[in-house]
Enzyme design. Structure first.
Site, PDB file in Angstrom:
ATOM      1  N   GLY A 118     -12.352  -5.000   1.384  1.00  0.00           N
ATOM      2  CA  GLY A 118     -13.787  -4.703   1.389  1.00  0.00           C
ATOM      3  C   GLY A 118     -14.233  -3.884   0.183  1.00  0.00           C
ATOM      4  N   GLY A 120      -7.829  -9.708   0.413  1.00  0.00           N
ATOM      5  CA  GLY A 120      -6.672 -10.114   1.217  1.00  0.00           C
ATOM      6  C   GLY A 120      -6.172 -11.520   0.961  1.00  0.00           C
ATOM      7  CE  LYS A 158     -18.773 -19.253   8.015  1.00  0.00           C
ATOM      8  NZ  LYS A 158     -19.197 -18.552   9.227  1.00  0.00           N
ATOM      9  NE  ARG A 165      -4.313  -1.689   1.732  1.00  0.00           N
ATOM     10  CZ  ARG A 165      -5.281  -2.005   2.568  1.00  0.00           C
ATOM     11  NH1 ARG A 165      -5.204  -1.664   3.849  1.00  0.00           N
ATOM     12  NH2 ARG A 165      -6.356  -2.647   2.138  1.00  0.00           N
TER      13      ARG A 165
END
Ligand code: 3PG
Ligand code: MG
Length: 398
Positions: A378, A355, A198, A37
């Site tokens: 996100g 990630g 999931k 980053r």
């Protein structure tokens, strides 16, 4: 013409430019452990200082929830960043007020200063207008170079962009260009690979992708939920049994819109979730009651790879197996290798984010060869879900 302004339009000389960056970087024992980053925002910082601006960096770190949490100070990041980029980066212990303004004045033109964690103030996450005004008072112009924070409608990503002339930084511009090439106007056929544990966390994503891509590969623990919904006994595998109806709804919808869903045909099975656990390869129809599917099997991998060689765009979020433990990354790595080769041969536009995905692709040693690797977690997911990102939208509103 793009719908947002970039550094090409920004008159930097003599101006104080507030740059929202994402310095929410991984730390280990108080030391930055991954510089991705930091490296990604370097071009914006260098360009602005070379043009004679005073650069004021704004960022959050962690989730201090409006309190001053010393462990979440950005000070160590300022030092690590100075060293990494080879430029002097000052630090000031708050991000608003007269003293902050003095520190910025003292930084001078062509200088860089990082302000303390904006989330030490509750107004940041509340997208509070007064707090945004206090931030805006520090400078003349605003640059958002933090795509990975732009799914948050926070004062330093959203409200501030409405108070000052706002621009996309080079990193933001690169993210938006790559992501729109992959999903908005992609070369077809498009393959999406979605993995991870999931489906409950990725429902919006799956429903959106079905409408947009030609092939949707579902892997990882999520695939078991689909197999179970189709009546396959997945033994002791991770599986959301209560989501069978939802999984069937996704399968039916995909069929109706002509999106081909690719599920595992075979898997690498083990009774224990640990490094080098005893394992065997078998059809998903032959999973024993104590066994777990921990990776895609060779037949599945070869099916995906052959389909991938016909595709022109790949968008990837989530590993196909338990890549963190040997040997259950084999499927993910094999597909990554084909994506790398196709990209190097200019046959594929490959974009990945999230990630775990980036960690898996780094382990496979392919990140340098992909067209674009997003640093966002996100924000990448929300973008794949087809949602408007408030921080990006605010740039468009200029
Ligand atoms: C991230 O690391 O994903 C971004 O910096 C956003 O952080 P957040 O999830 O705490 O808003
Ligand atoms: Mg996050």
């Amino acid at each position: 013409m793009t719908a947002y302004q970039t550094l090409d339009q920004l008159e930097a000389n003599g101006k104080t430019v507030l740059v929202r960056v994402d310095l929410n970087v991984p730390m280990n024992d108080g030391k930055v452990s991954d510089f991705t980053r930091i490296d990604r925002v370097a071009p914006t910082i260098k360009e602005l200082t070379e043009k004679g601006a005073t650069v004021v960096l704004l960022s959050h770190f962690g989730r201090p929830k409006g309190q001053i949490v010393p462990d979440m100070s950005l000070e160590p990041v300022a030092h690590a960043m100075s060293e990494r980029l080879g430029i002097k980066i000052g630090f000031f212990n708050t991000c608003v007020g007269n003293e902050a303004m003095d520190a910025i004045r003292a930084t001078g033109s062509a200088g860089v200063i990082l302000m303390e964690n904006v989330r030490f103030f509750a107004g940041e996450e509340q997208n509070n207008a007064d707090f945004a005004a206090s931030l805006a008072a520090l400078g003349d112009l605003y640059v958002n170079d933090a795509f990975s924070c732009s799914h948050r409608a926070h004062a330093s990503t959203e409200a501030i962009a409405r108070l000052l002339p706002a621009y996309a930084g080079r990193n933001m511009e690169a993210e938006l260009t790559a992501l729109s090439a992959a999903l908005e106007v992609p070369a077809r056929p498009v393959m999406a690979i979605v993995g991870g544990a999931k489906i409950s966390t990725k429902l919006d994503l799956l429903f959106n992708l079905i409408e947009k891509v030609d092939n949707l590969v579902i892997g990882g623990g999520m695939a078991n939920t689909f197999l179970n919904a189709k009546g396959v006994d997945v033994g002791a595998s991770l599986c959301e049994h209560d989501l069978a109806d939802t999984a069937n709804e996704i399968l039916a919808k995909a069929e109706a819109v002509g999106c081909d869903i690719i599920l595992p045909e075979d898997g690498v099975l083990a009774k224990e979730f640990k490094e080098h656990a005893k394992n065997r390869t078998a059809s998903v129809l032959e999973v024993g009651s104590e066994e777990m599917i921990l990776d895609a099997g060779p037949q599945t991998v070869s099916h995906i790879c052959s389909r991938l060689t016909d595709c022109k765009t790949l968008i990837w979020n989530g590993p196909l197996g338990a890549f963190e433990i040997e040997p259950f990354g084999t499927g993910t790595f094999a597909i990554a290798e084909v994506a790398k080769r196709q990209t190097q041969n200019n046959k594929l536009v490959s974009v990945a984010g999230g990630g775990d995905t980036v960690a898996a692709l780094s382990k496979a040693n392919v990140t340098d060869s992909f067209t674009y690797i997003s640093t966002a977690g996100g924000a990448f997911l929300e973008w794949m879900e087809g949602k408007d990102l408030p921080g990006v939208k605010a740039l468009m509103a200029q």
